[in-house]
Design a protein around this motif. Structure first.
Motif: not given
Length: 179
Positions: A108-120
């Motif tokens: 399961v791939p997952f792409h998201y932004r952390d609390r600072l807006g950085a993409i992970h």
């Protein structure tokens, strides 16, 4: 769940109800790291083999995760063909997984932004040790459920880390690994 240990144990119980033996969650968004953040319930011997052979840099599932949002099976991966007697590293990695009894994997791939807006980017693989035909049946009926579970699981992980790691520069701590 109020801790990563609780969250890991909860996901382990859920996936075992589906028939999986264990899982690994890994930060797939930093290809330069030799040992990115990871956690899971995989066997320690598999962890040692994966790290010692530097599989993180050749894992065909991680390579696909970095360019996909759609869950997939290991059997969906296009591995390099054997052109000479020397096996390609990606094939060696998948052969090693089979030697550990992993007959299939659900990724399961997952792409998201952390609390600072950085993409992970991250990847979760659920390890399957039973008959592949049972896995194919499960995949066709429950892949969307497992994908949805991981969306909520990752969000809860982010929330837990945000609460326990105020001021930390990284989303996850490196020392929170599987045993």
């Amino acid at each position: 769940c109020n801790s990563m240990d609780d969250l890991r144990a909860t996901l382990s119980r859920i996936i075992q109800n589906y028939g999986f033996s264990s899982f690994t969650f890994i930060d797939a968004g930093q290809p330069h790291l030799d040992v990115p953040y990871y956690t899971g319930t995989h066997r320690a011997a598999w962890e040692r083999t994966y790290l010692q052979n530097d599989f993180v840099h050749i894992d065909p599932a991680i390579a696909r995760v970095r360019r996909s949002n759609t869950p997939f099976r290991w059997s969906d991966l296009e591995l390099p063909k054997l052109a000479t007697r020397k096996r390609p590293p990606e094939v060696k990695m998948m052969d090693a997984a089979r030697e550990f009894g992993f007959r299939e994997g659900f990724v399961v791939p997952f792409h998201y932004r952390d609390r600072l807006g950085a993409i992970h980017s991250s990847s979760t693989v659920f390890f399957w040790e039973d008959e592949p035909r049972w896995f194919n049946s499960l995949f066709s009926r429950h892949s969307h459920e497992l994908h949805l579970i991981m969306i909520y699981w990752v969000q809860r992980a982010i929330d837990i880390v945000r609460t326990t790691e105020r001021g930390s520069k990284s989303l996850f701590r490196q020392d929170d690994t599987a045993s």
